[in-house]
Design a protein around this motif. Sequence first.
Motif, PDB file in Angstrom:
ATOM      1  N   TYR A  82       0.960   9.313  11.379  1.00 33.97           N
ATOM      2  CA  TYR A  82      -0.145   8.365  11.266  1.00 33.97           C
ATOM      3  C   TYR A  82      -1.348   8.833  12.078  1.00 33.97           C
ATOM      4  O   TYR A  82      -2.499   8.791  11.611  1.00 33.97           O
ATOM      5  CB  TYR A  82       0.278   6.971  11.722  1.00 33.97           C
ATOM      6  CG  TYR A  82       1.410   6.344  10.931  1.00 33.97           C
ATOM      7  CD1 TYR A  82       1.730   6.757   9.646  1.00 33.97           C
ATOM      8  CD2 TYR A  82       2.169   5.328  11.492  1.00 33.97           C
ATOM      9  CE1 TYR A  82       2.773   6.168   8.938  1.00 33.97           C
ATOM     10  CE2 TYR A  82       3.210   4.734  10.784  1.00 33.97           C
ATOM     11  CZ  TYR A  82       3.505   5.162   9.515  1.00 33.97           C
ATOM     12  OH  TYR A  82       4.539   4.588   8.812  1.00 33.97           O
ATOM     13  N   ASP A 116      -5.263   5.890  -2.269  1.00 35.03           N
ATOM     14  CA  ASP A 116      -5.883   5.073  -1.231  1.00 35.03           C
ATOM     15  C   ASP A 116      -7.191   4.453  -1.700  1.00 35.03           C
ATOM     16  O   ASP A 116      -7.973   5.092  -2.421  1.00 35.03           O
ATOM     17  CB  ASP A 116      -6.191   5.938   0.003  1.00 35.03           C
ATOM     18  CG  ASP A 116      -4.988   6.737   0.439  1.00 35.03           C
ATOM     19  OD1 ASP A 116      -3.966   6.107   0.768  1.00 35.03           O
ATOM     20  OD2 ASP A 116      -5.062   7.980   0.442  1.00 35.03           O
ATOM     21  N   ASN A 136      -1.647   6.212   2.102  1.00 33.20           N
ATOM     22  CA  ASN A 136      -0.475   5.523   1.557  1.00 33.20           C
ATOM     23  C   ASN A 136       0.710   6.476   1.413  1.00 33.20           C
ATOM     24  O   ASN A 136       1.850   6.092   1.680  1.00 33.20           O
ATOM     25  CB  ASN A 136      -0.809   4.897   0.201  1.00 33.20           C
ATOM     26  CG  ASN A 136      -1.840   3.798   0.329  1.00 33.20           C
ATOM     27  OD1 ASN A 136      -2.015   3.221   1.389  1.00 33.20           O
ATOM     28  ND2 ASN A 136      -2.536   3.518  -0.756  1.00 33.20           N
ATOM     29  N   ARG A 148       0.811  -1.222   0.000  1.00 37.18           N
ATOM     30  CA  ARG A 148       0.000   0.000   0.000  1.00 37.18           C
ATOM     31  C   ARG A 148       0.845   1.273   0.000  1.00 37.18           C
ATOM     32  O   ARG A 148       0.439   2.282  -0.542  1.00 37.18           O
ATOM     33  CB  ARG A 148      -0.927   0.000   1.216  1.00 37.18           C
ATOM     34  CG  ARG A 148      -2.041  -1.016   1.109  1.00 37.18           C
ATOM     35  CD  ARG A 148      -2.827  -1.124   2.398  1.00 37.18           C
ATOM     36  NE  ARG A 148      -3.274   0.139   2.924  1.00 37.18           N
ATOM     37  CZ  ARG A 148      -4.501   0.643   2.781  1.00 37.18           C
ATOM     38  NH1 ARG A 148      -5.385  -0.021   2.097  1.00 37.18           N
ATOM     39  NH2 ARG A 148      -4.822   1.793   3.324  1.00 37.18           N
ATOM     40  N   GLY A 208      -9.572   9.274   9.290  1.00 41.68           N
ATOM     41  CA  GLY A 208     -10.043   7.973   9.753  1.00 41.68           C
ATOM     42  C   GLY A 208      -9.176   6.816   9.290  1.00 41.68           C
ATOM     43  O   GLY A 208      -9.454   5.666   9.616  1.00 41.68           O
ATOM     44  N   TYR A 209      -8.129   7.098   8.542  1.00 44.44           N
ATOM     45  CA  TYR A 209      -7.200   6.061   8.075  1.00 44.44           C
ATOM     46  C   TYR A 209      -5.854   6.716   7.785  1.00 44.44           C
ATOM     47  O   TYR A 209      -5.756   7.944   7.688  1.00 44.44           O
ATOM     48  CB  TYR A 209      -7.729   5.356   6.818  1.00 44.44           C
ATOM     49  CG  TYR A 209      -7.848   6.240   5.589  1.00 44.44           C
ATOM     50  CD1 TYR A 209      -6.818   6.302   4.647  1.00 44.44           C
ATOM     51  CD2 TYR A 209      -8.992   7.005   5.360  1.00 44.44           C
ATOM     52  CE1 TYR A 209      -6.919   7.112   3.532  1.00 44.44           C
ATOM     53  CE2 TYR A 209      -9.100   7.813   4.241  1.00 44.44           C
ATOM     54  CZ  TYR A 209      -8.066   7.865   3.328  1.00 44.44           C
ATOM     55  OH  TYR A 209      -8.172   8.669   2.225  1.00 44.44           O
ATOM     56  N   VAL A 210      -4.806   5.892   7.612  1.00 45.77           N
ATOM     57  CA  VAL A 210      -3.483   6.402   7.274  1.00 45.77           C
ATOM     58  C   VAL A 210      -3.327   6.336   5.755  1.00 45.77           C
ATOM     59  O   VAL A 210      -3.478   5.274   5.147  1.00 45.77           O
ATOM     60  CB  VAL A 210      -2.366   5.584   7.966  1.00 45.77           C
ATOM     61  CG1 VAL A 210      -0.988   6.103   7.549  1.00 45.77           C
ATOM     62  CG2 VAL A 210      -2.524   5.631   9.478  1.00 45.77           C
ATOM     63  N   GLU A 229      -9.680   4.045   0.105  1.00 42.65           N
ATOM     64  CA  GLU A 229     -10.721   4.890   0.687  1.00 42.65           C
ATOM     65  C   GLU A 229     -10.994   6.104  -0.200  1.00 42.65           C
ATOM     66  O   GLU A 229     -12.144   6.534  -0.344  1.00 42.65           O
ATOM     67  CB  GLU A 229     -10.297   5.355   2.096  1.00 42.65           C
ATOM     68  CG  GLU A 229     -10.149   4.228   3.107  1.00 42.65           C
ATOM     69  CD  GLU A 229      -8.760   3.558   3.113  1.00 42.65           C
ATOM     70  OE1 GLU A 229      -8.497   2.801   4.054  1.00 42.65           O
ATOM     71  OE2 GLU A 229      -7.960   3.798   2.177  1.00 42.65           O
ATOM     72  N   ASP A 269      -3.277  11.620  10.384  1.00 40.60           N
ATOM     73  CA  ASP A 269      -4.148  11.120   9.315  1.00 40.60           C
ATOM     74  C   ASP A 269      -5.415  10.501   9.881  1.00 40.60           C
ATOM     75  O   ASP A 269      -6.517  10.761   9.400  1.00 40.60           O
ATOM     76  CB  ASP A 269      -3.413  10.061   8.475  1.00 40.60           C
ATOM     77  CG  ASP A 269      -2.615  10.657   7.337  1.00 40.60           C
ATOM     78  OD1 ASP A 269      -2.482  11.892   7.271  1.00 40.60           O
ATOM     79  OD2 ASP A 269      -2.115   9.864   6.514  1.00 40.60           O
ATOM     80  N   VAL A 270      -5.253   9.669  10.894  1.00 34.98           N
ATOM     81  CA  VAL A 270      -6.420   9.003  11.479  1.00 34.98           C
ATOM     82  C   VAL A 270      -7.385  10.041  12.053  1.00 34.98           C
ATOM     83  O   VAL A 270      -8.608   9.940  11.868  1.00 34.98           O
ATOM     84  CB  VAL A 270      -5.992   7.972  12.541  1.00 34.98           C
ATOM     85  CG1 VAL A 270      -7.191   7.433  13.303  1.00 34.98           C
ATOM     86  CG2 VAL A 270      -5.226   6.822  11.880  1.00 34.98           C
TER      87      VAL A 270
END
Length: 196
Positions: free
Chosen positions: A20, A173, A32, A3, A28-30, A175, A23-24
């Motif tokens: 990280y 990503d 790429n 990824r 809500g996610y890290v 997402e 980003d979250v």
Amino acid sequence: MDRSGFLRPPDPTADTQRLYDEDVADLGYVMNLTRLWAHQPATADGLFDLMRRSLADHGLTKRERAVLVAACASAFGDSYCSLAYGARLADAAGEETAAAVLRGDDDALTAAERALAGWARKVARDPNHTGEADVQELRDAGFDDAMIFAITVFVALRIAFSTVNDALGARPDAELGATAPQAVLGAVTFGRPVAG
């Protein structure tokens, strides 16, 4: 290729974890690309700070910044930033307008936005072929020389960012692919595919 691209994950540090966590908290996610830039968090911080400072005090709207990045990224062939900023432009101007800008059609933009998009594409494709007339188009659209310099620095920094991401295999990503408007997804027919 995983990824984050062609590189192995960086060693965990407080700074990588900070990237990280940011980003979250924001998405809500890290992303790429964050996994990639976590190899040098201070460089990532410095580059983004420089991008912010390059346009500080010049009054560009979020929509105008989205036009700049979408036009630059698509001309450069960077699918990641094209999807991200195509989605932002869709929020500001509608998905058909965003998709058109990604394809190089600026008819739905204001005169100032058309000048920004045209300049961003010229800088991304072949900066050695810009001329006085190209700069005059920006002046005629209301941008003074200090702002033209700032815009050019910003576009050049975005190209540097995209170059690192693209060269090291960072894929958009999953997402991002799942949430980008369909017209934007359909316009991005270049660059690396969305991560599975």
